[in-house]
Design a protein around this motif. Structure first.
Motif, PDB file in Angstrom:
ATOM      1  N   ARG B  61       0.813  -1.234   0.000  1.00 21.86           N
ATOM      2  CA  ARG B  61       0.000   0.000   0.000  1.00 21.86           C
ATOM      3  C   ARG B  61       0.837   1.271   0.000  1.00 21.86           C
ATOM      4  O   ARG B  61       0.287   2.376  -0.085  1.00 21.86           O
ATOM      5  N   ILE B  77      -0.037   6.475   0.713  1.00 23.27           N
ATOM      6  CA  ILE B  77      -0.598   5.293   1.364  1.00 23.27           C
ATOM      7  C   ILE B  77      -2.020   5.125   0.827  1.00 23.27           C
ATOM      8  O   ILE B  77      -2.864   6.007   0.978  1.00 23.27           O
ATOM      9  N   SER B  80      -5.887   4.071   2.892  1.00 27.37           N
ATOM     10  CA  SER B  80      -5.512   4.338   4.282  1.00 27.37           C
ATOM     11  C   SER B  80      -6.362   3.505   5.230  1.00 27.37           C
ATOM     12  O   SER B  80      -7.572   3.341   5.024  1.00 27.37           O
ATOM     13  N   GLN B  81      -5.698   3.011   6.284  1.00 31.53           N
ATOM     14  CA  GLN B  81      -6.372   2.165   7.261  1.00 31.53           C
ATOM     15  C   GLN B  81      -6.193   2.764   8.658  1.00 31.53           C
ATOM     16  O   GLN B  81      -5.234   3.492   8.903  1.00 31.53           O
TER      17      GLN B  81
END
Lengths: 112, 113
Positions: B61, B77, B80-81
């Motif tokens: 990612r 990124i 995104s998490q």
């Protein structure tokens, strides 16, 4: 494989006291480094070593000393602690050629 | 005199969207660049790096872009998490890198659910 380990995790010192921050790595890395991080700032290099018996100053060496008698260990000595040395200290290592540094968990030091 | 600058102290991004973190440098001798991620009370963790002979490096990612003429790099990124919420440091190295890394001040990334 523990990587880079640091002891202690926390320490409170009185002004004028001395202490040694311990750092060890089990990755057989030749290069080792000490950084400090002040609040809201990036890490700044204190001292580094490219192998046993070889050390050199970084950007902010005043008030500190180092030694490197083995590949695994790189202790940082604070003599006559001052409030300006209140910081978080990180040790790191690399095998030099790869240039990526791996960091320990840090030691939070307060001098009052 | 800051040689590595991260001008955004914080960045808020919605979960699932792209996060873009920026970094500028002034020292032309820097030839290797790294991104580290840091959670509170932990040490920095290596994320991704790029050599000056490349302009892009990708790892899952995470993608880092380098624009040497502008002395600028960015970390993307996507997606995104929540676990990406952390402080991200840009760092640079010159030549063999034996004398350590030069760090920016960091950007605090907050991923909103």
């Amino acid at each position: 494989n523990a990587g880079v380990t640091q002891t202690p995790k926390f320490r409170i010192l009185k002004i004028g006291q001395s202490m040694t921050l311990q750092c060890a790595q089990d990755m057989n890395h030749n290069y080792m480094y000490w950084y400090r991080q002040d609040p809201g700032m990036g890490l700044k290099l204190i001292y580094y070593s490219v192998g046993a018996g070889i050390t050199d100053k970084g950007e902010v060496p005043n008030g500190y000393n180092v030694s490197r008698s083995t590949t695994e260990d790189f202790p940082l000595r604070l003599e006559l602690a001052a409030p300006s040395q209140t910081s978080v200290y990180f040790c790191a290592s690399s095998n030099g050629l790869a240039r990526t540094q791996y960091f320990g968990p840090g030691t939070r030091l307060t001098v009052t | 005199d800051q040689q590595v600058k991260q001008n955004s102290p914080s960045l808020s991004v919605q979960e699932g969207r792209i996060s873009i973190l920026n970094c500028d440098y002034t020292n032309s001798m820097f030839d290797y660049f790294l991104w580290y991620k840091k959670y509170p009370a932990e040490g920095p963790t290596f994320l991704i790096s790029i050599s000056s002979i490349k302009d892009k490096n990708e790892d899952g990612r995470f993608t880092v872009f380098l624009n040497k003429s502008a002395k600028h790099l960015s970390l993307h990124i996507v997606p995104s998490q929540p676990g990406d919420s952390a402080v991200y440091f840009c760092a640079a190295s010159a030549f063999e890198g034996a004398d350590g890394l030069t760090f920016g001040k960091g950007t605090h990334l907050i991923i909103q659910p």
